[in-house]
Design a protein around this motif. Structure first.
Motif, PDB file in Angstrom:
ATOM      1  N   ARG A 117     -14.566  -1.133   2.552  1.00  0.00           N
ATOM      2  CA  ARG A 117     -13.549  -1.344   1.524  1.00  0.00           C
ATOM      3  C   ARG A 117     -12.747  -0.062   1.372  1.00  0.00           C
ATOM      4  NH1 ARG A 117     -16.720  -4.672  -3.208  1.00  0.00           N
ATOM      5  NH2 ARG A 117     -17.481  -6.319  -1.840  1.00  0.00           N
ATOM      6  N   TYR A 118     -11.441  -0.195   1.474  1.00  0.00           N
ATOM      7  CA  TYR A 118     -10.558   0.954   1.364  1.00  0.00           C
ATOM      8  C   TYR A 118      -9.676   0.809   0.139  1.00  0.00           C
ATOM      9  CZ  TYR A 118     -11.911   1.733   6.190  1.00  0.00           C
ATOM     10  OH  TYR A 118     -12.633   1.948   7.329  1.00  0.00           O
ATOM     11  N   ASN A 119      -9.336   1.919  -0.477  1.00  0.00           N
ATOM     12  CA  ASN A 119      -8.427   1.935  -1.609  1.00  0.00           C
ATOM     13  C   ASN A 119      -7.102   2.501  -1.110  1.00  0.00           C
ATOM     14  OD1 ASN A 119      -7.114   2.085  -4.015  1.00  0.00           O
ATOM     15  ND2 ASN A 119      -8.520   3.542  -4.976  1.00  0.00           N
ATOM     16  N   TYR A 120      -6.102   1.632  -0.980  1.00  0.00           N
ATOM     17  CA  TYR A 120      -4.813   2.043  -0.440  1.00  0.00           C
ATOM     18  C   TYR A 120      -3.820   2.471  -1.512  1.00  0.00           C
ATOM     19  CZ  TYR A 120      -6.431   0.136   3.971  1.00  0.00           C
ATOM     20  OH  TYR A 120      -7.141  -0.105   5.100  1.00  0.00           O
ATOM     21  N   GLN A 121      -4.224   2.513  -2.760  1.00  0.00           N
ATOM     22  CA  GLN A 121      -3.298   2.909  -3.820  1.00  0.00           C
ATOM     23  C   GLN A 121      -3.067   4.413  -3.751  1.00  0.00           C
ATOM     24  OE1 GLN A 121      -4.975   1.599  -7.477  1.00  0.00           O
ATOM     25  NE2 GLN A 121      -4.453  -0.544  -7.144  1.00  0.00           N
ATOM     26  N   PRO A 122      -1.804   4.839  -3.882  1.00  0.00           N
ATOM     27  CA  PRO A 122      -1.540   6.280  -3.855  1.00  0.00           C
ATOM     28  C   PRO A 122      -2.055   6.939  -5.137  1.00  0.00           C
ATOM     29  CG  PRO A 122       0.460   5.087  -4.358  1.00  0.00           C
ATOM     30  CD  PRO A 122      -0.585   4.047  -4.022  1.00  0.00           C
ATOM     31  N   LEU A 123      -2.361   8.208  -5.015  1.00  0.00           N
ATOM     32  CA  LEU A 123      -2.813   8.956  -6.185  1.00  0.00           C
ATOM     33  C   LEU A 123      -1.658   9.105  -7.166  1.00  0.00           C
ATOM     34  CD1 LEU A 123      -4.872  11.753  -4.423  1.00  0.00           C
ATOM     35  CD2 LEU A 123      -5.732   9.763  -5.639  1.00  0.00           C
ATOM     36  N   PRO A 124      -1.927   9.058  -8.470  1.00  0.00           N
ATOM     37  CA  PRO A 124      -0.839   9.222  -9.439  1.00  0.00           C
ATOM     38  C   PRO A 124      -0.244  10.625  -9.344  1.00  0.00           C
ATOM     39  CG  PRO A 124      -2.953   9.219 -10.556  1.00  0.00           C
ATOM     40  CD  PRO A 124      -3.218   8.869  -9.111  1.00  0.00           C
ATOM     41  N   ARG A 125       1.068  10.699  -9.439  1.00  0.00           N
ATOM     42  CA  ARG A 125       1.757  11.982  -9.326  1.00  0.00           C
ATOM     43  C   ARG A 125       1.962  12.575 -10.713  1.00  0.00           C
ATOM     44  NH1 ARG A 125       7.481  13.128  -6.242  1.00  0.00           N
ATOM     45  NH2 ARG A 125       7.179  15.376  -6.099  1.00  0.00           N
ATOM     46  N   ASN A 126       1.814  13.864 -10.829  1.00  0.00           N
ATOM     47  CA  ASN A 126       2.038  14.534 -12.106  1.00  0.00           C
ATOM     48  C   ASN A 126       3.507  14.422 -12.505  1.00  0.00           C
ATOM     49  OD1 ASN A 126      -0.616  15.315 -12.136  1.00  0.00           O
ATOM     50  ND2 ASN A 126      -0.227  17.351 -11.347  1.00  0.00           N
ATOM     51  N   SER A 127       3.773  14.603 -13.783  1.00  0.00           N
ATOM     52  CA  SER A 127       5.156  14.569 -14.246  1.00  0.00           C
ATOM     53  C   SER A 127       5.916  15.784 -13.702  1.00  0.00           C
ATOM     54  CB  SER A 127       5.204  14.579 -15.779  1.00  0.00           C
ATOM     55  OG  SER A 127       4.785  15.832 -16.263  1.00  0.00           O
ATOM     56  N   PHE A 128       7.243  15.693 -13.743  1.00  0.00           N
ATOM     57  CA  PHE A 128       8.068  16.785 -13.229  1.00  0.00           C
ATOM     58  C   PHE A 128       7.788  18.077 -13.987  1.00  0.00           C
ATOM     59  CE2 PHE A 128      12.040  19.247 -13.075  1.00  0.00           C
ATOM     60  CZ  PHE A 128      12.145  19.399 -11.703  1.00  0.00           C
ATOM     61  N   GLY A 129       7.650  17.982 -15.303  1.00  0.00           N
ATOM     62  CA  GLY A 129       7.362  19.174 -16.107  1.00  0.00           C
ATOM     63  C   GLY A 129       6.037  19.812 -15.741  1.00  0.00           C
ATOM     64  N   ASP A 130       5.028  18.978 -15.466  1.00  0.00           N
ATOM     65  CA  ASP A 130       3.727  19.515 -15.060  1.00  0.00           C
ATOM     66  C   ASP A 130       3.831  20.226 -13.713  1.00  0.00           C
ATOM     67  OD1 ASP A 130       2.542  18.511 -17.336  1.00  0.00           O
ATOM     68  OD2 ASP A 130       1.782  16.701 -16.344  1.00  0.00           O
ATOM     69  N   ARG A 131       4.606  19.638 -12.792  1.00  0.00           N
ATOM     70  CA  ARG A 131       4.772  20.262 -11.476  1.00  0.00           C
ATOM     71  C   ARG A 131       5.531  21.582 -11.586  1.00  0.00           C
ATOM     72  NH1 ARG A 131       6.479  14.984 -10.090  1.00  0.00           N
ATOM     73  NH2 ARG A 131       8.522  15.769  -9.489  1.00  0.00           N
ATOM     74  N   VAL A 132       6.570  21.632 -12.436  1.00  0.00           N
ATOM     75  CA  VAL A 132       7.337  22.881 -12.607  1.00  0.00           C
ATOM     76  C   VAL A 132       6.437  23.960 -13.194  1.00  0.00           C
ATOM     77  CG1 VAL A 132       9.204  23.966 -13.890  1.00  0.00           C
ATOM     78  CG2 VAL A 132       9.592  21.782 -12.752  1.00  0.00           C
ATOM     79  N   THR A 133       5.649  23.604 -14.202  1.00  0.00           N
ATOM     80  CA  THR A 133       4.743  24.577 -14.823  1.00  0.00           C
ATOM     81  C   THR A 133       3.749  25.121 -13.808  1.00  0.00           C
ATOM     82  OG1 THR A 133       4.966  23.457 -16.943  1.00  0.00           O
ATOM     83  CG2 THR A 133       3.070  24.906 -16.681  1.00  0.00           C
TER      84      THR A 133
END
Length: 85
Positions: free
Chosen positions: A44-60
């Motif tokens: 059994r494989y999980n093909y769902q992509p990992l949730p991406r952080n918000s833009f503000g979290d990535r900038v920080t």
């Protein structure tokens, strides 16, 4: 002069009647047999992509990484813009 010997604490004959009752013992632990994987079962494989952080979290995070790398304030903004996108 001889000091009197240390005495034990006096316990009255009714001490057992005055003592609180002991709590009931806890229930025994529940024992379960672990699930054993089967050789002929399809994987059994999980093909769902990992949730991406918000833009503000990535900038920080990019600003913190730039500061940790020793970049100056002017270079941190440039790095964070390219890193967060």
């Amino acid at each position: 002069m001889v000091e009197p010997a240390a005495r034990a604490q006096y316990v009255s004959p009714d001490a057992a009647r005055l003592a609180p009752t002991l709590p009931a013992p806890p229930p025994p632990p529940k024992i379960e047999v672990p699930k054993v994987p089967q050789f002929d079962a399809p994987p059994r494989y999980n093909y769902q992509p990992l949730p991406r952080n918000s833009f503000g979290d990535r900038v920080t995070k990019c600003l913190h990484d730039a500061a940790a790398a020793g970049l100056g304030p002017a270079d941190r903004g440039t790095y964070a813009r390219s890193c967060a996108n």
